[in-house]
Design a protein around this motif. Sequence first.
Motif, PDB file in Angstrom:
ATOM      1  N   ILE A 284       0.581  -0.998  -0.020  1.00 14.62           N
ATOM      2  CA  ILE A 284      -0.542   0.059  -0.413  1.00 14.62           C
ATOM      3  C   ILE A 284       1.016   1.212   0.093  1.00 14.62           C
ATOM      4  CG2 ILE A 284      -1.652   1.250   1.321  1.00 14.62           C
ATOM      5  CD1 ILE A 284      -2.784  -1.340   2.565  1.00 14.62           C
ATOM      6  N   SER A 285       1.895   1.498   0.980  1.00 16.12           N
ATOM      7  CA  SER A 285       3.218   2.375   0.743  1.00 16.12           C
ATOM      8  C   SER A 285       3.738   3.030  -0.145  1.00 16.12           C
ATOM      9  CB  SER A 285       3.930   2.201   1.934  1.00 16.12           C
ATOM     10  OG  SER A 285       4.973   3.305   2.058  1.00 16.12           O
ATOM     11  N   ASP A 286       3.719   1.407  -1.317  1.00 17.85           N
ATOM     12  CA  ASP A 286       4.559   1.782  -2.522  1.00 17.85           C
ATOM     13  C   ASP A 286       3.564   2.332  -2.992  1.00 17.85           C
ATOM     14  OD1 ASP A 286       6.485   0.479  -1.541  1.00 17.85           O
ATOM     15  OD2 ASP A 286       6.580  -1.361  -2.907  1.00 17.85           O
ATOM     16  N   GLU A 287       2.147   1.880  -3.348  1.00 16.37           N
ATOM     17  CA  GLU A 287       1.020   2.585  -3.924  1.00 16.37           C
ATOM     18  C   GLU A 287       0.674   3.790  -4.264  1.00 16.37           C
ATOM     19  OE1 GLU A 287      -1.284   2.964  -7.425  1.00 16.37           O
ATOM     20  OE2 GLU A 287      -0.084   1.869  -7.119  1.00 16.37           O
ATOM     21  N   ILE A 288       0.944   4.810  -3.083  1.00 16.56           N
ATOM     22  CA  ILE A 288       0.867   6.063  -2.480  1.00 16.56           C
ATOM     23  C   ILE A 288       2.069   6.823  -3.244  1.00 16.56           C
ATOM     24  CG2 ILE A 288       0.995   7.432  -0.508  1.00 16.56           C
ATOM     25  CD1 ILE A 288      -0.783   5.206   0.708  1.00 16.56           C
ATOM     26  N   ALA A 289       3.275   6.256  -3.099  1.00 13.12           N
ATOM     27  CA  ALA A 289       4.563   6.565  -3.594  1.00 13.12           C
ATOM     28  C   ALA A 289       4.297   6.885  -4.881  1.00 13.12           C
ATOM     29  CB  ALA A 289       5.749   5.873  -3.148  1.00 13.12           C
ATOM     30  N   ARG A 290       4.172   5.850  -5.468  1.00 14.12           N
ATOM     31  CA  ARG A 290       4.025   5.409  -6.872  1.00 14.12           C
ATOM     32  C   ARG A 290       3.107   6.797  -7.819  1.00 14.12           C
ATOM     33  NH1 ARG A 290       0.331   4.378 -11.005  1.00 14.12           N
ATOM     34  NH2 ARG A 290      -1.172   3.964  -9.764  1.00 14.12           N
ATOM     35  N   ARG A 291       1.829   6.788  -6.541  1.00 14.79           N
ATOM     36  CA  ARG A 291       1.003   7.780  -7.502  1.00 14.79           C
ATOM     37  C   ARG A 291       1.518   9.602  -7.028  1.00 14.79           C
ATOM     38  NH1 ARG A 291      -5.498   6.394  -6.090  1.00 14.79           N
ATOM     39  NH2 ARG A 291      -5.137   3.820  -7.098  1.00 14.79           N
ATOM     40  N   ARG A 292       2.187   9.402  -5.588  1.00 12.34           N
ATOM     41  CA  ARG A 292       2.830  10.988  -5.582  1.00 12.34           C
ATOM     42  C   ARG A 292       3.502  11.167  -6.398  1.00 12.34           C
ATOM     43  NH1 ARG A 292       2.819  12.750  -0.637  1.00 12.34           N
ATOM     44  NH2 ARG A 292       3.496  14.948  -0.595  1.00 12.34           N
ATOM     45  N   ARG A 293       4.446   9.956  -6.661  1.00 12.76           N
ATOM     46  CA  ARG A 293       5.800  10.601  -7.782  1.00 12.76           C
ATOM     47  C   ARG A 293       5.104  10.736  -9.105  1.00 12.76           C
ATOM     48  NH1 ARG A 293       7.721   6.115  -6.323  1.00 12.76           N
ATOM     49  NH2 ARG A 293       6.856   4.416  -8.258  1.00 12.76           N
ATOM     50  N   GLU A 294       4.468   9.821  -9.876  1.00 10.04           N
ATOM     51  CA  GLU A 294       4.136   9.583 -11.144  1.00 10.04           C
ATOM     52  C   GLU A 294       2.990  10.530 -10.986  1.00 10.04           C
ATOM     53  OE1 GLU A 294       3.191   5.297 -12.120  1.00 10.04           O
ATOM     54  OE2 GLU A 294       5.300   5.307 -11.351  1.00 10.04           O
ATOM     55  N   GLU A 295       1.915  10.589 -10.577  1.00 15.98           N
ATOM     56  CA  GLU A 295       0.553  11.374 -10.946  1.00 15.98           C
ATOM     57  C   GLU A 295       0.508  13.267 -10.084  1.00 15.98           C
ATOM     58  OE1 GLU A 295      -2.444   8.875 -10.128  1.00 15.98           O
ATOM     59  OE2 GLU A 295      -1.784   7.404 -11.224  1.00 15.98           O
ATOM     60  N   ASP A 296       1.569  13.568  -8.937  1.00 23.51           N
ATOM     61  CA  ASP A 296       1.565  14.383  -8.394  1.00 23.51           C
ATOM     62  C   ASP A 296       0.200  13.958  -6.514  1.00 23.51           C
ATOM     63  OD1 ASP A 296       2.407  16.406  -6.389  1.00 23.51           O
ATOM     64  OD2 ASP A 296       1.597  17.860  -8.291  1.00 23.51           O
ATOM     65  N   GLY A 297      -0.127  13.487  -6.875  1.00 27.60           N
ATOM     66  CA  GLY A 297      -1.752  12.832  -6.473  1.00 27.60           C
ATOM     67  C   GLY A 297      -1.103  11.980  -4.577  1.00 27.60           C
ATOM     68  N   ALA A 298      -2.446  11.702  -4.217  1.00 31.21           N
ATOM     69  CA  ALA A 298      -2.344  10.810  -3.280  1.00 31.21           C
ATOM     70  C   ALA A 298      -1.493  11.918  -2.052  1.00 31.21           C
ATOM     71  CB  ALA A 298      -1.403   9.177  -3.295  1.00 31.21           C
ATOM     72  N   ARG A 299      -1.500  12.547  -1.767  1.00 32.43           N
ATOM     73  CA  ARG A 299      -1.021  13.620  -0.640  1.00 32.43           C
ATOM     74  C   ARG A 299      -1.588  13.894   1.184  1.00 32.43           C
ATOM     75  NH1 ARG A 299      -0.683  19.815  -2.555  1.00 32.43           N
ATOM     76  NH2 ARG A 299       1.059  19.768  -1.212  1.00 32.43           N
ATOM     77  N   VAL A 300      -2.856  12.475   0.505  1.00 32.86           N
ATOM     78  CA  VAL A 300      -3.886  12.784   2.471  1.00 32.86           C
ATOM     79  C   VAL A 300      -4.633  11.670   1.408  1.00 32.86           C
ATOM     80  CG1 VAL A 300      -5.544  13.478   2.477  1.00 32.86           C
ATOM     81  CG2 VAL A 300      -4.789  15.894   1.814  1.00 32.86           C
TER      82      VAL A 300
END
Length: 563
Positions: A284-300
């Motif tokens: 789950i942490s890896d997926e949050i990091a991916r979205r943060r990195r690739e989509e500039d999302g998942a900040r909350v």
Amino acid sequence: MSKFFKIYCVNTGSYVEAEGGDSLGDIAARIHEQLGFSPICARVNNKTEDLAFPVFSPKQVEFLDRYTSSGKRVYTRSLCMMLYKAVADVMPEGTRLRIEHSISKGYYCRLLHADGLRHIDLSDEDIVRIFARMCELRDAALPFTRHERLTKDVLPIFRRQGLLNKVALLETTHELYTTFYKLDGLADSYYGALAPDTSYIAVFDLKPYKQGFLLLGYDPANRDVPQQPVTQEKMYHAFTDYLRFNQVIRVSNVGELNQVVQKRQTAQLINVAEALHDKLLGRISDEIARRRREEDGARVVLLAGPSSSGKTTTTKRLAIQLMTNLMTPKMISLDDYFVDRDKTPRDETGDYDYESLYALDLERLNSDLRRLLAGEEINLPTYSFELGRRVEKPRPLRLEPHDVLLIEGIHGLNPELTSEIDQKDVFKIYVSALTTLRIDDHNWIPTNDNRLLRRIVRDHKYRHTTALDTLRRWPSVRRGEERWIFPYQENADATFNSSLLFELGVMKEYAEPLLREVPHDCEEYGEAHRLLKFLSYFSPIPTDQIPTTSLLREFLGGSSFKY
């Protein structure tokens, strides 16, 4: 010589004459007009019994219909035995029925070969034939006959029928006598009463589902028709992942768990189960990091789940995983966004409904989140439960570029909670104890029972609440979950199953003394007795083997996390 005496009937508020040996069914038939309904079971001195139960002395008796909580359990158990009988009658010899767990408003069932490992591909015609046989059984009004025999005499019966996981359970519990039921010559066991006969189980359906089918009872909103399935794909996959894990470590039912305990091999089981939790949270942490990195999302990140699902420890362990992905977690509590007490909605009993979404100041929450995401600094509110209102004091918060905001609360999956936030910035996690361990092939462990036992133990340790008080509060908690949590499960971006295969063996030592303290003259005694019966199947597991980082420590104490 027959002995006459009187029982007190709660339903009629009067005494009824009975003769020694009369069954509850006999008594119900004599006062049928006064009852005004056909009971499916009864509560005798606050303990649920089937209608074949004989009475030999004065008792308090409350007859129950199939729509009460106890009556529904009787209905469901009886429906499962009808299914087992139908499968035995129409499918090839050696076919094994496995009722896995509840999902999509029904019970997920599969048919397997005799080895219990290979599933049988069912055609629509197979399911139609099984359903037709169940209808024949219902229309024949065949009795469910209760038997109690020496366990050594019951074991050969179950072996002949291929119920080997029931054999393993009985061999590890070492009970002298075993209670079981027969339906048209076929034997089975359940941890509770069954209906008088099959005609009581009037409404049901079977629907093809995944590798098997769903067994569906009546619809609570319209009791004359079967329940209709709902889509729960994410829940299904969360269950399935754990079922595969159970197969790999060869612990799928309580008998197999007890064998591990009695061989003193629990240390490895505990270590592997805890490692699985770490691995799932890492994903789950890896997926949050991916979205943060690739989509500039998942900040909350919003974590939601029902009572005693382990949300708090899950949040803390996820925070550690996020740090390994070079993110800095910051946490806020939805509790601080409660509206003042005099503005809190009321429930159907007139009490404050703190589980309502509208007990939260949604406007303030969304404003604070918008400002945080825009890079501004906010001052977090503080709610005083003692004063029943918000108090302001310095609690500044700002999100830096590598920060991620973690918010734990029951409403995290409700789209209205963060309706004013760009959903690209939101990552939602559903946390629940989706129990995949079974008592045996025909008796699953309800997720609700697992959570209730967790709550009883936690409330006693941290809130000095008795098991009686927790049991009394539980129906209200469940109503709140049905309204505010379960409808939004499929909104989750990830599902974390917080159950641990070994936990009920550990809980046993803590929960049993608390349940025994529930007074006999309280209605909740029956629920306490049911849970004690359930726990009696488990061999105890010592607490000292549980790591201090385990999610289970949230309920038992001894955690290395601060709560």
